[in-house]
Design a protein around this motif. Structure first.
Motif, mmCIF file in Angstrom:
data_model
loop_
_atom_site.group_PDB
_atom_site.id
_atom_site.type_symbol
_atom_site.label_atom_id
_atom_site.label_comp_id
_atom_site.label_asym_id
_atom_site.label_seq_id
_atom_site.Cartn_x
_atom_site.Cartn_y
_atom_site.Cartn_z
ATOM 1 N N GLU A 250 44.763 33.834 48.400
ATOM 2 C CA GLU A 250 44.642 35.118 47.567
ATOM 3 C C GLU A 250 45.111 34.749 46.000
ATOM 4 O O GLU A 250 44.305 35.191 45.202
ATOM 5 C CB GLU A 250 45.294 36.246 47.975
ATOM 6 C CG GLU A 250 44.875 36.897 49.222
ATOM 7 C CD GLU A 250 45.748 38.108 49.525
ATOM 8 O OE1 GLU A 250 46.852 38.178 49.266
ATOM 9 O OE2 GLU A 250 45.024 39.309 50.197
ATOM 10 N N SER A 254 43.118 34.699 42.515
ATOM 11 C CA SER A 254 43.675 35.328 41.271
ATOM 12 C C SER A 254 43.686 34.183 40.074
ATOM 13 O O SER A 254 43.259 34.843 38.992
ATOM 14 C CB SER A 254 45.153 35.891 41.580
ATOM 15 O OG SER A 254 45.776 36.405 40.511
ATOM 16 N N ARG A 259 37.120 38.031 41.855
ATOM 17 C CA ARG A 259 37.777 39.564 42.031
ATOM 18 C C ARG A 259 36.172 40.062 42.743
ATOM 19 O O ARG A 259 35.060 39.796 42.202
ATOM 20 C CB ARG A 259 37.982 40.401 40.910
ATOM 21 C CG ARG A 259 39.237 40.026 40.211
ATOM 22 C CD ARG A 259 40.376 40.708 41.215
ATOM 23 N NE ARG A 259 41.701 40.089 40.581
ATOM 24 C CZ ARG A 259 42.999 40.440 41.127
ATOM 25 N NH1 ARG A 259 42.723 41.415 41.899
ATOM 26 N NH2 ARG A 259 43.829 40.124 40.461
ATOM 27 N N HIS A 265 40.989 40.629 45.591
ATOM 28 C CA HIS A 265 40.697 39.411 45.612
ATOM 29 C C HIS A 265 39.519 38.902 46.360
ATOM 30 O O HIS A 265 39.336 39.164 47.448
ATOM 31 C CB HIS A 265 41.877 38.478 46.200
ATOM 32 C CG HIS A 265 43.234 38.765 45.354
ATOM 33 N ND1 HIS A 265 44.398 39.012 45.939
ATOM 34 C CD2 HIS A 265 43.516 38.637 44.118
ATOM 35 C CE1 HIS A 265 45.478 39.022 44.772
ATOM 36 N NE2 HIS A 265 44.988 38.666 43.709
#
Length: 294
Positions: A250, A254, A259, A265
């Protein structure tokens, strides 16, 4: 991750063709991926081999030199040889030809005594995507065969003339019907020997992240930034049982700005990026298996 298996019908046919071809072979070039040498061994092949074998540790530029050298030392036993090469490098041709002549010295001597011109046949084998066709193109000194960085490019056995003294047979990459060891299946999928369509990319990336962290915890942060090692980067409200690898995936999403439409995520995209970065060597020189591993 559960069992990973991929054994389409053409592989069963290829196994039979390889067994038949080996009856006329003077030696075998067994191509292995330097990053996962042990996992690239096909037990079905082992039972067929009755001629000298040259273990070709391909993609030598993708693994640490010490790890590669340890494998070549371990596999150079009896009448067999092991060489480490970069199949795309023209310098590898001389290395391969010298190894073939070395393991086939007795055959060449017999031909000489019988007044025959030197002529050898070598069969090239290996699991998918280890670079067999690339190795043959290297031997021929020009691009003779279709190559690719995914499994299943070669679908039929093809003889190629290297020169008047050597013919080589390119064979399709062939796995075996049931891969029972989870680590082996994961390693083969990570290096691209198993088609992406039969693998859960997120689960595979998690397995790779765990492998990389066990080797060196700085591998991923060097590529994606130190923030991925910061537990504060994971989503708030995560349950305690969320794995460290998932949290890191995740944070990679990021760091890369991946996204979903909902703002979460995009771990699928991050997973694909991690696997691609490993395969393309962007994470550095890495060996998933060492010669002295149990």
């Amino acid at each position: 991750m559960g069992e990973i298996n991929w054994f389409p019908g053409h592989m069963a046919r290829s196994t039979r063709e390889i067994e038949s071809s080996l009856k006329v072979a003077d030696c075998v070039l067994y191509v292995l991926d330097c990053r996962a040498v042990r996992s690239c061994f096909n037990p079905k092949f082992d039972a067929m081999l009755s001629v000298p074998v040259i273990y070709v540790l391909n993609k030598a530029d993708t693994a640490p030199v010490a790890a590669v050298n340890a494998w070549t030392d371990k596999l150079s036993t009896g009448g067999n040889a092991a060489v480490a090469i970069e199949g795309t490098s023209s310098a590898s041709r001389k290395v391969l030809l010298a190894a073939i002549k070395r393991v086939c010295a007795a055959t060449l001597e017999k031909q000489k005594k019988r007044g025959l011109n030197a002529h050898l046949r070598a069969v090239v084998i290996g699991v998918p995507n280890t670079g067999k066709s690339t190795v043959i193109n290297c031997l021929c000194g020009r691009s003779r065969l279709i190559t690719g960085d995914k499994a299943g490019v070669t679908r039929a056995a093809t003889w190629c003339r290297v020169d008047e003294t050597l013919d080589v047979l390119d064979t399709p990459g062939t796995l075996y019907p049931k891969i029972t060891e989870r680590t082996v299946g994961e390693n083969l999928a990570i290096v691209g020997s198993i088609k992406a369509e039969v693998v859960d990319v997120a689960e595979l990336a998690l397995a790779l992240i765990e492998r990389l962290d066990a080797i060196d915890r700085t591998i991923l942060s060097a590529r994606y930034g130190s923030a991925i090692d910061d537990d504060g980067g994971a989503d708030d409200g995560h349950e305690e049982f969320v794995s460290a690898a998932w949290s890191k995936l995740e944070r990679i999403a990021s760091a890369r700005g991946f996204r979903t439409r909902g703002g979460g995520h995009d771990t699928e995209r991050a997973a694909a990026a991690v696997i691609d970065d490993f395969r393309k060597g962007r994470l550095g020189k890495i060996a998933l298996e060492l010669a002295d591993d149990d």
